[in-house]
Design a protein around this motif. Structure first.
Motif, short mmCIF file in Angstrom:
data_model
loop_
_atom_site.label_atom_id
_atom_site.label_comp_id
_atom_site.label_asym_id
_atom_site.label_seq_id
_atom_site.Cartn_x
_atom_site.Cartn_y
_atom_site.Cartn_z
N ILE A 1 68.41 -15.14 67.19
CA ILE A 1 68.00 -15.86 68.40
C ILE A 1 68.08 -17.35 68.10
O ILE A 1 67.57 -17.81 67.06
CB ILE A 1 66.56 -15.45 68.79
N ILE A 2 68.73 -18.10 68.99
CA ILE A 2 68.86 -19.55 68.79
C ILE A 2 68.39 -20.27 70.06
O ILE A 2 68.33 -19.65 71.13
CB ILE A 2 70.33 -19.96 68.46
N PRO A 3 68.06 -21.55 69.97
CA PRO A 3 67.58 -22.27 71.15
C PRO A 3 68.68 -22.36 72.22
O PRO A 3 69.86 -22.46 71.89
CB PRO A 3 67.26 -23.67 70.62
N ASP A 4 68.28 -22.31 73.49
CA ASP A 4 69.28 -22.45 74.55
C ASP A 4 69.56 -23.95 74.78
O ASP A 4 68.91 -24.82 74.18
CB ASP A 4 68.84 -21.73 75.83
N ALA A 5 70.54 -24.20 75.66
CA ALA A 5 70.99 -25.59 75.86
C ALA A 5 69.83 -26.47 76.35
O ALA A 5 69.71 -27.64 75.94
CB ALA A 5 72.13 -25.61 76.87
#
Ligand SMILES: C[S@@+](CC[C@H](N)C(=O)[O-])C[C@H]1O[C@@H](n2cnc3c(N)ncnc32)[C@H](O)[C@@H]1O
Length: 300
Positions: A276-280
């Protein structure tokens, strides 16, 4: 007053812990308390949260209430402190690794190349070697290894040689002294990125970050109840590789073990197969979240 820290992947990580309101939780990287506050908001009166931080400055953020206990310690001593507090098992643990904004923005700590100051870089200012100690006492071979393995810098050998040559006439004590040694090796276009890599390498060594992470993960796995969750946010590939391997196989090399019938033996169930990575939107609001990666497992 400057912001101490903006929590990264806040909702994703705390949702991922699947909080039981009466559960016992540990946030091993308390920092500004952003994640801790969110965990506490999901606990009832029987629940409890232990927040660890090795940096005394984090004590200024201690949260009120009897459901919270602050532990000023390196998280590599997790089991000892849980023992001390008579906690046998825990329902979940969060680690949001690395340093906080506060560290980068404090001119006196030496974490950032934006300010001149003493090359300290210790998260715990009361113990251990400083970044200047590393630069002035390590062998050329050791220094080259640090810049190569922890900073992924191609010119690591040449940098190590230049450090040793420089310190023969003048100790490297400040950020400026260190930058003067580094700059000839970096091109204009890549200078900022490479300086960040060199600073990161030194920080990892000073704080023994990878060793502490390994110790903590092993103890966390023992402490977790069956069905308990472990969520880890990493910011560089070295720590992410350790976490990824450990979550997949229960060891740091990532060696799959199988039983007699060929079934894979692992103590964990992956909650997210994809990281899971940060969204824009999060990256725009908080550019320092850009490199964050979240992995979550459940103890079988
Ligand atoms: C990225 S910040 C955490 C921010 C926090 N989640 C928040 O929302 O404010 C990491 C924190 O962990 C602490 N830390 C890093 N390594 C540690 C270790 N081995 N033991 C204890 N604390 C550590 C740092 O001092 C820093 O305050």
């Amino acid at each position: 007053m400057a912001t101490y820290h903006i929590p990264v992947l806040l909702k994703e990580s705390i949702d991922g812990l699947n909080i039981r309101p009466e559960g016992i939780y540990v946030d091993v990287t308390f920092g500004g308390g952003g994640h801790a506050r969110e965990i506490l908001s999901r606990l009832n009166e029987d629940g409890h949260l232990y927040g660890f931080d090795r940096d005394a400055d984090a004590e200024n953020n201690i949260l009120p209430g009897k459901q919270f206990t602050f532990v000023r310690s390196n998280f590599r001593y997790l089991s000892n402190f849980m023992d001390w507090n008579d906690v046998e098992k825990i329902d979940g643990l969060l680690a949001d690794l690395g340093v906080s904004w506060h560290h980068f923005d404090d001119e006196t700590r030496g974490f950032s190349f934006r300010f001149d100051g003493d090359l300290d870089m210790r998260m715990n200012k009361q113990a251990g070697k400083t970044a200047a100690d590393v630069l002035n006492t390590y062998t050329e071979e050791n220094l080259a290894g640090i810049f190569y393995h922890y900073g992924e810098l191609k010119s690591s050998r040449a940098i190590a040689k230049a450090i040793v040559r420089t310190r023969e006439t003048q100790k490297i004590r400040t950020v400026r002294n260190f930058l003067d040694v580094l700059k000839p090796f970096f091109s204009r276009e890549k200078e900022k990125k490479q300086m960040a890599q060199a600073f990161q390498a030194l920080r990892i060594e000073v704080n023994e970050e990878l060793e502490a992470l390994k110790d903590m993960l092993q103890q966390a796995a023992d402490l977790l109840k069956s069905g308990g969750r472990l969520a880890v946010i990493t910011y560089h590939s070295l720590e992410d590789r350790l976490v990824k391997n450990f979550f997949k196989t229960g060891d740091f090399e990532g060696t799959l073990k199988k039983d007699f019938y060929g079934n894979v033996l692992t103590p964990f169930r992956l909650i997210n197969n994809k990281i899971i990575i940060p969204d824009a939107e999060e990256i725009e609001k908080n550019p320092r979240s850009r490199s964050a990666k979240l992995r979550i497992i459940e103890k079988i």
